[in-house]
Design a protein around this motif. Structure first.
Motif, PDB file in Angstrom:
ATOM      1  N   TYR A  82      30.030  62.433  41.931  1.00 53.84           N
ATOM      2  CA  TYR A  82      28.869  63.271  42.240  1.00 53.84           C
ATOM      3  C   TYR A  82      28.501  63.169  43.768  1.00 53.84           C
ATOM      4  N   TYR A  96      26.312  65.442  46.936  1.00 56.54           N
ATOM      5  CA  TYR A  96      25.279  66.586  47.044  1.00 56.54           C
ATOM      6  C   TYR A  96      25.064  66.855  48.630  1.00 56.54           C
ATOM      7  N   LEU A 107      18.057  71.162  47.567  1.00 56.64           N
ATOM      8  CA  LEU A 107      19.772  70.964  47.242  1.00 56.64           C
ATOM      9  C   LEU A 107      20.526  72.325  47.768  1.00 56.64           C
ATOM     10  N   TYR A 111      26.266  70.942  45.398  1.00 56.11           N
ATOM     11  CA  TYR A 111      26.789  69.705  45.010  1.00 56.11           C
ATOM     12  C   TYR A 111      28.100  69.655  44.331  1.00 56.11           C
ATOM     13  N   VAL A 126      30.836  68.007  41.400  1.00 56.58           N
ATOM     14  CA  VAL A 126      31.120  66.827  40.409  1.00 56.58           C
ATOM     15  C   VAL A 126      32.354  66.242  40.292  1.00 56.58           C
ATOM     16  N   ASN A 146      25.929  60.013  43.879  1.00 54.25           N
ATOM     17  CA  ASN A 146      25.620  59.244  42.712  1.00 54.25           C
ATOM     18  C   ASN A 146      26.382  58.129  42.506  1.00 54.25           C
ATOM     19  N   GLY A 154      26.448  55.993  39.797  1.00 48.05           N
ATOM     20  CA  GLY A 154      25.745  56.028  38.340  1.00 48.05           C
ATOM     21  C   GLY A 154      24.688  56.707  37.995  1.00 48.05           C
ATOM     22  N   VAL A 155      24.218  56.519  36.970  1.00 45.36           N
ATOM     23  CA  VAL A 155      22.978  57.597  36.721  1.00 45.36           C
ATOM     24  C   VAL A 155      22.038  57.018  37.499  1.00 45.36           C
ATOM     25  N   ASP A 156      21.783  55.748  37.804  1.00 50.60           N
ATOM     26  CA  ASP A 156      20.586  55.002  37.899  1.00 50.60           C
ATOM     27  C   ASP A 156      20.362  54.653  39.444  1.00 50.60           C
ATOM     28  N   THR A 157      21.270  55.205  40.421  1.00 53.32           N
ATOM     29  CA  THR A 157      21.016  55.071  41.508  1.00 53.32           C
ATOM     30  C   THR A 157      21.758  56.026  42.524  1.00 53.32           C
ATOM     31  N   GLN A 158      21.188  56.417  43.661  1.00 54.55           N
ATOM     32  CA  GLN A 158      21.913  57.275  44.569  1.00 54.55           C
ATOM     33  C   GLN A 158      21.941  56.776  45.934  1.00 54.55           C
ATOM     34  N   PHE A 204      22.323  57.748  50.205  1.00 53.17           N
ATOM     35  CA  PHE A 204      22.515  59.048  51.152  1.00 53.17           C
ATOM     36  C   PHE A 204      22.973  58.328  52.576  1.00 53.17           C
TER      37      PHE A 204
END
Lengths: 111, 115
Positions: free
Chosen positions: A31, A33, A45, A48, A50, A94, A96-100, A102
């Motif tokens: 993922y 963005y 946004l 993006y 996937v 991304n 994983g689901v819990d971190t991003q 930049f």
């Protein structure tokens, strides 16, 4: 912000010119963005992705195009630059689901 | 439609004070995700936390804590014993998709911690 790189850091364009903002990640995440941040505002946004070959529009896609031919790269294209596109552009990944993560951002001015 | 409100535009505190940043959100979905980000004066963006709508447990990470209350649609962020390095703009964000494909960001709260 190790792992997400953006080039260039700064750019001044004339109205009607085109350019590509580059974003590359070395974390092998699917993922990615593109956001823009106008002065004093939060992020919006633009597009993006996937995964390689799959992209979709975000909230403010007009005036931009993207492609995703590899997992690593997610370039953003401005075809006919307008003053309204003056902004700071951030690429994100991304992890994983819990971190991003930049990228450092590209500051673009259209005159 | 989704919306995120951060009513506090700017907050100033003296070092070691506790400070709470408010975030109120609107969404029609029952499944959604809330985020906080930090943007220090250098301009980079730092992800702080992600919370899903099914988990109302408060979260603590060092001096940071988050209070999620679905009853009031709020996801507030508290910094305990603030430090000068906490000076930044803090953004709250909402997404109805697990990977944040349709993010909506709040306008941000600028926090200044004075020595």
């Amino acid at each position: 912000n190790a792992g997400v790189t953006q080039t260039p850091k700064f750019r001044i364009l004339k109205i009607g010119q085109s350019m590509t903002l580059q974003c590359t990640q070395d974390m092998n995440h699917n993922y990615m963005y593109w956001y823009r941040q106008d002065p004093g505002m939060g992020l919006k946004l633009i597009y993006y992705s996937v995964g390689a070959g799959i992209t979709d529009k975000g909230e403010v896609p007009n005036g931009y195009n993207v492609s995703r031919s590899t997992t690593e790269d997610f370039p953003l294209r401005l075809e006919l630059a307008a003053p309204s596109q003056t902004s700071v552009y951030f690429c994100a990944v991304n992890g994983g689901v819990d971190t991003q993560y930049f990228g450092p951002g590209t500051r673009l001015t259209v005159l | 439609a989704q919306k995120v409100t951060q009513a506090q535009t700017e907050i100033s505190v003296v070092e070691k004070e506790d400070v709470t940043l408010d975030c109120v959100y609107e969404t029609r979905d029952t499944t959604y995700y809330l985020f906080w980000y930090k943007q220090p004066p250098s301009g980079e963006l730092v992800f702080l936390i992600r919370r899903n709508s099914f988990d109302e447990q408060n979260e603590i990470s060092g001096r940071y804590s988050w209070n999620f209350q679905k009853s009031t649609s709020s996801f507030n962020f508290t910094i305990t014993a603030s430090q000068v390095v906490d000076s930044a703009v803090y953004f709250c964000a909402l997404s109805e998709a697990v990977y944040g494909q349709n993010f909506v960001f709040g306008p941000g709260t600028r926090l200044s911690v004075l020595p």
